[in-house]
Design an enzyme around this catalytic site. Structure first.
Site, PDB file in Angstrom:
ATOM      1  N   SER A  65       3.942  11.816  -7.937  1.00 55.53           N
ATOM      2  CA  SER A  65       2.566  11.317  -8.111  1.00 55.53           C
ATOM      3  C   SER A  65       1.606  12.315  -8.752  1.00 55.53           C
ATOM      4  O   SER A  65       0.538  11.918  -9.202  1.00 55.53           O
ATOM      5  CB  SER A  65       1.992  10.893  -6.763  1.00 55.53           C
ATOM      6  OG  SER A  65       2.425   9.594  -6.456  1.00 55.53           O
ATOM      7  N   LYS A  68       0.463  11.482 -12.137  1.00 58.34           N
ATOM      8  CA  LYS A  68      -0.542  10.429 -12.358  1.00 58.34           C
ATOM      9  C   LYS A  68      -1.852  10.998 -12.897  1.00 58.34           C
ATOM     10  O   LYS A  68      -2.577  10.322 -13.625  1.00 58.34           O
ATOM     11  CB  LYS A  68      -0.805   9.673 -11.042  1.00 58.34           C
ATOM     12  CG  LYS A  68       0.404   8.882 -10.535  1.00 58.34           C
ATOM     13  CD  LYS A  68       0.155   8.355  -9.125  1.00 58.34           C
ATOM     14  CE  LYS A  68       1.333   7.545  -8.601  1.00 58.34           C
ATOM     15  NZ  LYS A  68       1.178   7.168  -7.179  1.00 58.34           N
ATOM     16  N   TYR A 193       7.837   5.201 -16.663  1.00 58.59           N
ATOM     17  CA  TYR A 193       7.189   5.686 -15.426  1.00 58.59           C
ATOM     18  C   TYR A 193       8.133   6.558 -14.595  1.00 58.59           C
ATOM     19  O   TYR A 193       7.723   7.604 -14.059  1.00 58.59           O
ATOM     20  CB  TYR A 193       6.694   4.482 -14.610  1.00 58.59           C
ATOM     21  CG  TYR A 193       6.109   4.850 -13.265  1.00 58.59           C
ATOM     22  CD1 TYR A 193       4.817   5.354 -13.151  1.00 58.59           C
ATOM     23  CD2 TYR A 193       6.849   4.685 -12.090  1.00 58.59           C
ATOM     24  CE1 TYR A 193       4.279   5.695 -11.910  1.00 58.59           C
ATOM     25  CE2 TYR A 193       6.319   5.018 -10.854  1.00 58.59           C
ATOM     26  CZ  TYR A 193       5.043   5.523 -10.764  1.00 58.59           C
ATOM     27  OH  TYR A 193       4.516   5.859  -9.541  1.00 58.59           O
ATOM     28  N   TYR A 245      -3.545  10.575  -1.267  1.00 57.41           N
ATOM     29  CA  TYR A 245      -3.253   9.238  -0.730  1.00 57.41           C
ATOM     30  C   TYR A 245      -4.329   8.829   0.283  1.00 57.41           C
ATOM     31  O   TYR A 245      -5.494   9.202   0.119  1.00 57.41           O
ATOM     32  CB  TYR A 245      -1.867   9.166  -0.080  1.00 57.41           C
ATOM     33  CG  TYR A 245      -0.756   9.798  -0.889  1.00 57.41           C
ATOM     34  CD1 TYR A 245      -0.522   9.420  -2.211  1.00 57.41           C
ATOM     35  CD2 TYR A 245       0.096  10.742  -0.328  1.00 57.41           C
ATOM     36  CE1 TYR A 245       0.515   9.977  -2.941  1.00 57.41           C
ATOM     37  CE2 TYR A 245       1.135  11.308  -1.062  1.00 57.41           C
ATOM     38  CZ  TYR A 245       1.330  10.919  -2.360  1.00 57.41           C
ATOM     39  OH  TYR A 245       2.346  11.467  -3.074  1.00 57.41           O
ATOM     40  N   VAL A 263       5.497  12.877  -3.725  1.00 57.30           N
ATOM     41  CA  VAL A 263       6.488  12.759  -2.649  1.00 57.30           C
ATOM     42  C   VAL A 263       7.655  13.744  -2.760  1.00 57.30           C
ATOM     43  O   VAL A 263       8.460  13.839  -1.841  1.00 57.30           O
ATOM     44  CB  VAL A 263       7.076  11.330  -2.497  1.00 57.30           C
ATOM     45  CG1 VAL A 263       6.084  10.376  -1.896  1.00 57.30           C
ATOM     46  CG2 VAL A 263       7.635  10.824  -3.796  1.00 57.30           C
TER      47      VAL A 263
HETATM   48  N1  GLN Z   1       7.692   8.062  -8.234  1.00 53.01           N
HETATM   49  C1  GLN Z   1       7.082   7.817  -6.963  1.00 53.01           C
HETATM   50  C2  GLN Z   1       6.861   6.324  -6.742  1.00 53.01           C
HETATM   51  O1  GLN Z   1       6.394   5.651  -7.596  1.00 53.01           O
HETATM   52  C3  GLN Z   1       5.781   8.559  -6.888  1.00 53.01           C
HETATM   53  C4  GLN Z   1       5.087   8.302  -5.570  1.00 53.01           C
HETATM   54  C5  GLN Z   1       4.455   9.506  -4.989  1.00 53.01           C
HETATM   55  O2  GLN Z   1       4.714  10.657  -5.330  1.00 53.01           O
HETATM   56  N2  GLN Z   1       3.646   9.234  -4.010  1.00 53.01           N
HETATM   57  O3  GLN Z   1       7.150   5.816  -5.692  1.00 53.01           O
END
Ligand code: GLN
Length: 309
Positions: A65, A68, A193, A245, A263
């Site tokens: 994430s 992002k 993605y 989050y 994550v």
């Molecule tokens: N690639 C992960 C997903 O889309 C990224 C989520 C994350 O790091 N919270 O589930």
């Protein structure tokens, strides 16, 4: 002046590391399960180019994430604020990062912000290029510039592992396609993605990227404006409001700096005008944030008065 020796940072890492046994590595992406839950490494990158590190700094991890923030910067540079925010909102959700609930219950049916999976998928869909290969290449080049590390690429095994199992993210895409938020082929978008999320680096690279954000988009070593000022500001604001989050509010009170977690256990911090922080600690808390990483940021914030509030 915070942390000016590796030993000082190492002591803080040792203290924070005690939290790791209470966390758990992510396993919903099967390849992430291989991480060693007791690892913790950290780096600080100052605008004058000096940096300090602790733990096994050679450890590579995927951005997940954290990517992002960077895809948002690139999409804003490609398409402009008006287009991006016509498809993605600017409000925190209070829900887990992969939640689908507000896509349906909120009107209009666009994702609430670019840091949740739905919003990030809509943002990645906006990255310009003729095909997935070109769009990925543009994102990789951008990240290579931001880190000053031109060998950065993505981890194929982790990208494939997520691609094969990302049913919930596909569901988010199909929902958004139905509501005209995205208009591309879902498998193409998932291909891009999952590779974006699997872009791999170490804590030092991450700290340098955090430093560029901390310095309003300017590469501190050569003075190049890699991200326009107003876009760096937008990215940092989302990091504060949604970067951790549904723990972002508590994090803002406890630590008080723009930060983004993934994550894989990575956390990127940007202490405005001062320095960048990169952390890798794969044991996560129940919200998906690095448990020892959060502890380390908490300790650093108190010790060095980092909170911007
Ligand atoms: N690639 C992960 C997903 O889309 C990224 C989520 C994350 O790091 N919270 O589930």
């Amino acid at each position: 002046m915070p942390c000016r020796t590796n030993e000082e940072l190492q002591n803080l890492v040792e203290e924070a590391k005690r939290e790791a046994p209470a966390g758990k590595v992510a396993d919903y992406i099967p390849a992430l399960e291989k991480a060693n839950s007791s690892d913790l490494s950290a780096a600080i990158f100052y605008p004058d180019g000096t940096c300090y590190s602790a733990g096994d700094i050679k450890d590579q991890f995927t951005l997940q994430s954290i990517s992002k923030v960077i895809s948002l910067a690139l999409a804003l540079m490609d398409r402009g604020e008006e287009k991006v925010f016509s498809l993605v909102g600017q409000e925190p959700t209070g829900d887990p990062f992969n939640s689908i609930v507000k896509l349906e219950s909120h009107s209009p049916n666009k994702p609430l912000n670019p840091m949740i999976n739905a919003g990030a998928l809509a943002v990645t869909h906006l990255i310009a290029g003729v095909d997935v290969t070109e769009r990925l290449e543009r994102l990789l080049c951008f990240i290579q510039d931001l880190t000053g590390n031109h060998s950065i690429t993505y981890n194929k095994d982790i990208a494939e592992s997520e691609f094969e199992t990302a049913f919930l993210n596909r569901a988010l895409c199909y929902f958004m396609k139905q509501h005209c938020v995205i208009d591309e082929d879902v498998e193409e978008l998932m291909n891009l993605y999952t590779k974006q999320c699997a872009i791999e680096m170490n804590s030092l690279d991450l700290a340098r990227m955090g430093c560029v954000l901390a310095m309003d988009g300017v590469d501190p070593l050569n003075g190049r404006q890699l991200i326009p000022f107003h876009i760096a500001r937008i990215c940092k604001t989302f990091m504060v409001t949604c970067g951790m989050y549904n723990a972002s509010g508590e994090f803002a009170i406890k630590v008080g700096i723009p930060a983004k977690s993934g994550v894989s256990g990575g956390v990127m911090g940007a202490v405005p005008g001062r320095f960048g922080i990169g952390i890798y600690g794969p044991a996560l808390d129940e919200k998906g944030n690095s448990i020892a990483g959060l502890k380390l940021l908490d300790i650093m914030s108190k010790k060095y008065s980092l909170s911007m509030f």
